[in-house]
Design a protein around this motif. Sequence first.
Motif, PDB file in Angstrom:
ATOM      1  N   THR A  90     -27.818   2.276  31.547  1.00 62.74           N
ATOM      2  CA  THR A  90     -29.248   2.557  31.340  1.00 62.74           C
ATOM      3  C   THR A  90     -29.941   1.368  30.671  1.00 62.74           C
ATOM      4  O   THR A  90     -31.131   1.155  30.853  1.00 62.74           O
ATOM      5  N   ALA A 101     -27.566   5.770  33.543  1.00 62.75           N
ATOM      6  CA  ALA A 101     -26.277   5.582  34.223  1.00 62.75           C
ATOM      7  C   ALA A 101     -25.207   5.120  33.244  1.00 62.75           C
ATOM      8  O   ALA A 101     -25.518   4.549  32.197  1.00 62.75           O
ATOM      9  N   LEU A 109     -33.016   0.623  24.934  1.00 68.60           N
ATOM     10  CA  LEU A 109     -33.018  -0.813  24.658  1.00 68.60           C
ATOM     11  C   LEU A 109     -32.641  -1.534  25.943  1.00 68.60           C
ATOM     12  O   LEU A 109     -32.231  -0.906  26.913  1.00 68.60           O
TER      13      LEU A 109
END
Length: 386
Positions: A201, A212, A331
Amino acid sequence: METSMIHSEHKVRDVHGSLTMPIYQTSTFSFSSAAEGARRFAGEEEGYIYSRLGNPTVKALEERIAVLEGGERGLAFASGMAGVSAVLIAMTKANDHILCSNGLYGCTYGLLQMLEEKYDITHDFSFMESEEELRNKINKNTSCIFIETPINPTMKVVDLSMVAQVAKEYGIPVVVDNTFCTPYLQRPLEKGCDIVIHSATKYIGGHGDVIAGLVVGKGEFMNALAMAEQKDIGGVLSPFDAWLLLRGIKTLHIRMDRHSSNAAEIARKLKEHPRVENVYYPGMENHEQKSIVKKQMKTGGGVIAFELKGSKSEAQNFMDRLELIQIAVSLGDAETLIQHPATMTHAVVPEEKRKEMGIGDSLIRLSVGLEAVEDIWHDMNQALQS
Ligand SMILES: *Cc1c(COP(=O)(O)O)cnc(C)c1O
């Protein structure tokens, strides 16, 4: 490494000769005969069966991450947490013990609580600052060591080769959540660790548009993980999301270089600012564990933690005055993101435990994006001044 980000997987040559991996948006695959279906189920013949068991687009991503981390096999999951939970369930049985770095992603902490409540799988935290400290924390029933480095959100680091060497003596596998670094900045398998996990992600996707997870390790463990925790618990990645990650990885090296250089500059400026109490960034010359950083990380990465002079309300007021920088957890995106761990990502950790981990009420985490560094600093500076 840079070339592998673009070319490493086995390329499928489809009927049209498409350059990029097509999105095989199909749930199942038809067999040419009953006998062919039977052979595939028996494992006597290669070929796809059903997309929870394997899909060409997802497989291309799994091959690419395996090459980048230097592991034998990669597997893709529906989220970072689907990967973390699959690995921890695979590595433990009732009454085992997990030794963790002192500071973990909030939901990983939540998962450990659940494993303890349901299966009496206990855990301990350690900064793992010396061999002695590590040995003292290893129990007879310790079945795995789980590390984040840099530790989220305090940005302390753990010496991967030291931990791997000690763990080997005891025959305990070492799992590393490598989300903050990506294989471009840090390759834990090369340091002797056994399993690498990513929340893809974050930097691997890199564009804030997919959830993911990825796991890489040795063939035997990964094959078992594929056939049990991935297939039967079922947190698999969709073909479209796999395609987004394949696309993201092509520019990973360029993005990580820019995230890192922007973050290094912002960390330097924060350090000099009179309203700032402390700055925690692995790429800084005065990081307290600089020798470990040098040994295992290519750069300091894109995440900075810092404390303002003042308390929680000063931290929150500062965040509210930002204009360009977005208040959001996550992030590794193109956008610079800021969050307050004590009330956001680590709110599930009890206050006392948070303090032990070094997560104070004035700690702020910044994921430095890809904007012009002058603009990022301009926004931070105006918010600090006001
Ligand atoms: C985000 C994150 C996770 C969880 O990943 P998801 O993709 O959100 O499920 C795990 N570990 C770290 C270090 C993370 O930053």
